[in-house]
Design a protein around this motif. Sequence first.
Motif, PDB file in Angstrom:
ATOM      1  N   PRO A  26       0.829  -1.211   0.000  1.00 18.02           N
ATOM      2  CA  PRO A  26       0.000   0.000   0.000  1.00 18.02           C
ATOM      3  C   PRO A  26       0.862   1.259   0.000  1.00 18.02           C
ATOM      4  CG  PRO A  26      -0.172  -1.164   2.100  1.00 18.02           C
ATOM      5  CD  PRO A  26       0.707  -1.983   1.212  1.00 18.02           C
ATOM      6  N   THR A  27       0.350   2.273  -0.675  1.00 19.56           N
ATOM      7  CA  THR A  27       1.096   3.513  -0.814  1.00 19.56           C
ATOM      8  C   THR A  27       0.138   4.694  -0.828  1.00 19.56           C
ATOM      9  OG1 THR A  27       2.731   4.669  -2.178  1.00 19.56           O
ATOM     10  CG2 THR A  27       1.073   3.376  -3.351  1.00 19.56           C
ATOM     11  N   GLY A  28       0.664   5.867  -0.574  1.00 21.24           N
ATOM     12  CA  GLY A  28      -0.114   7.077  -0.731  1.00 21.24           C
ATOM     13  C   GLY A  28      -0.317   7.371  -2.208  1.00 21.24           C
ATOM     14  N   SER A  47       1.786   7.086  -7.871  1.00 24.01           N
ATOM     15  CA  SER A  47       1.990   6.487  -6.553  1.00 24.01           C
ATOM     16  C   SER A  47       3.484   6.287  -6.276  1.00 24.01           C
ATOM     17  CB  SER A  47       1.237   5.155  -6.434  1.00 24.01           C
ATOM     18  OG  SER A  47       1.675   4.254  -7.423  1.00 24.01           O
ATOM     19  N   ARG A 157      -6.932  13.082   6.027  1.00 21.78           N
ATOM     20  CA  ARG A 157      -6.150  11.851   6.071  1.00 21.78           C
ATOM     21  C   ARG A 157      -5.707  11.504   4.659  1.00 21.78           C
ATOM     22  NH1 ARG A 157     -10.346   9.013   9.834  1.00 21.78           N
ATOM     23  NH2 ARG A 157      -9.681   9.883  11.807  1.00 21.78           N
ATOM     24  N   PRO A 158      -4.539  10.884   4.520  1.00 17.38           N
ATOM     25  CA  PRO A 158      -4.041  10.529   3.189  1.00 17.38           C
ATOM     26  C   PRO A 158      -4.894   9.458   2.513  1.00 17.38           C
ATOM     27  CG  PRO A 158      -2.276  10.434   4.828  1.00 17.38           C
ATOM     28  CD  PRO A 158      -3.552  10.609   5.574  1.00 17.38           C
ATOM     29  N   MET A 160      -4.951   6.221   0.379  1.00 20.76           N
ATOM     30  CA  MET A 160      -4.037   5.091   0.236  1.00 20.76           C
ATOM     31  C   MET A 160      -4.514   4.204  -0.912  1.00 20.76           C
ATOM     32  SD  MET A 160      -1.951   5.688   2.737  1.00 20.76           S
ATOM     33  CE  MET A 160      -1.033   4.172   2.874  1.00 20.76           C
ATOM     34  N   TYR A 161      -3.579   3.461  -1.515  1.00 19.63           N
ATOM     35  CA  TYR A 161      -3.932   2.543  -2.581  1.00 19.63           C
ATOM     36  C   TYR A 161      -3.107   1.270  -2.449  1.00 19.63           C
ATOM     37  CZ  TYR A 161      -5.056   0.777  -7.218  1.00 19.63           C
ATOM     38  OH  TYR A 161      -5.508   0.002  -8.263  1.00 19.63           O
ATOM     39  N   GLY A 162      -3.777   0.138  -2.528  1.00 17.25           N
ATOM     40  CA  GLY A 162      -3.109  -1.157  -2.484  1.00 17.25           C
ATOM     41  C   GLY A 162      -4.122  -2.245  -2.775  1.00 17.25           C
ATOM     42  N   TYR A 166      -8.793   1.585  -2.968  1.00 15.91           N
ATOM     43  CA  TYR A 166      -8.495   2.848  -2.290  1.00 15.91           C
ATOM     44  C   TYR A 166      -8.991   2.772  -0.847  1.00 15.91           C
ATOM     45  CZ  TYR A 166      -7.551   5.021  -6.807  1.00 15.91           C
ATOM     46  OH  TYR A 166      -7.023   5.335  -8.026  1.00 15.91           O
ATOM     47  N   SER A 168      -8.303   4.954   3.367  1.00 14.48           N
ATOM     48  CA  SER A 168      -7.694   6.080   4.059  1.00 14.48           C
ATOM     49  C   SER A 168      -6.883   5.575   5.233  1.00 14.48           C
ATOM     50  CB  SER A 168      -8.747   7.077   4.529  1.00 14.48           C
ATOM     51  OG  SER A 168      -9.576   6.505   5.516  1.00 14.48           O
ATOM     52  N   TRP A 169      -5.962   6.421   5.662  1.00 12.97           N
ATOM     53  CA  TRP A 169      -5.113   6.104   6.818  1.00 12.97           C
ATOM     54  C   TRP A 169      -5.999   6.080   8.050  1.00 12.97           C
ATOM     55  CZ3 TRP A 169      -0.071   4.888   6.504  1.00 12.97           C
ATOM     56  CH2 TRP A 169       0.643   4.778   7.711  1.00 12.97           C
TER      57      TRP A 169
END
Length: 176
Positions: A26-28, A47, A157-158, A160-162, A166, A168-169
């Motif tokens: 997972p990443t921002g 990403s 909140r950022p 996230m994707y993984g 999609y 959120s943190w």
Amino acid sequence: MMDPITAPAADTSVSDALRGMMRGFPTGVAVVTATDASGTPRGMTCSSVCSVALEPPTLLVCLRAGSPTLAAVLARGRFAVNLLRAGGRAAAELFASGDPDRFGKVTWREDTEAAGPHLWRDAHAMADCTVRMSQSVGDHVVVFGGVDRVTRQPEGRPLMYGLSTYGSWPGTDACG
């Protein structure tokens, strides 16, 4: 610009394995923006963003070779990194699409100090960068940007994707 790094002939089994591996990381999510020589705003979802150094403040972004966004970044020598907030999924999907009217469908602005359009409604933080160097690697170009200015929103909140999803943190506001 450094000499390009070329990859050996593609082994699709390794490429597919790498793609599967990275889906599980997972990443921002960010949108990299710039304005081309004619004043047209350009942008793409990215990403592959990384903090490289604090002294001097440096980020890197990996952009698809041949993209209009990369061309604008390299021609102008400046770009903005918009870190998307949890509510920015629609912007992430829009800037990942081939829609030619991306900037007509989001709220953005570019002040005199901005290195590229800022996506105020969808980003929790923006970094304005000056290109320090770039390096071709396979079908992408790694662009190193010296960070000239960081603008943070008061909340968010950022995004996230993984695993092709999609989210959120979790927890408290990451920008507060």
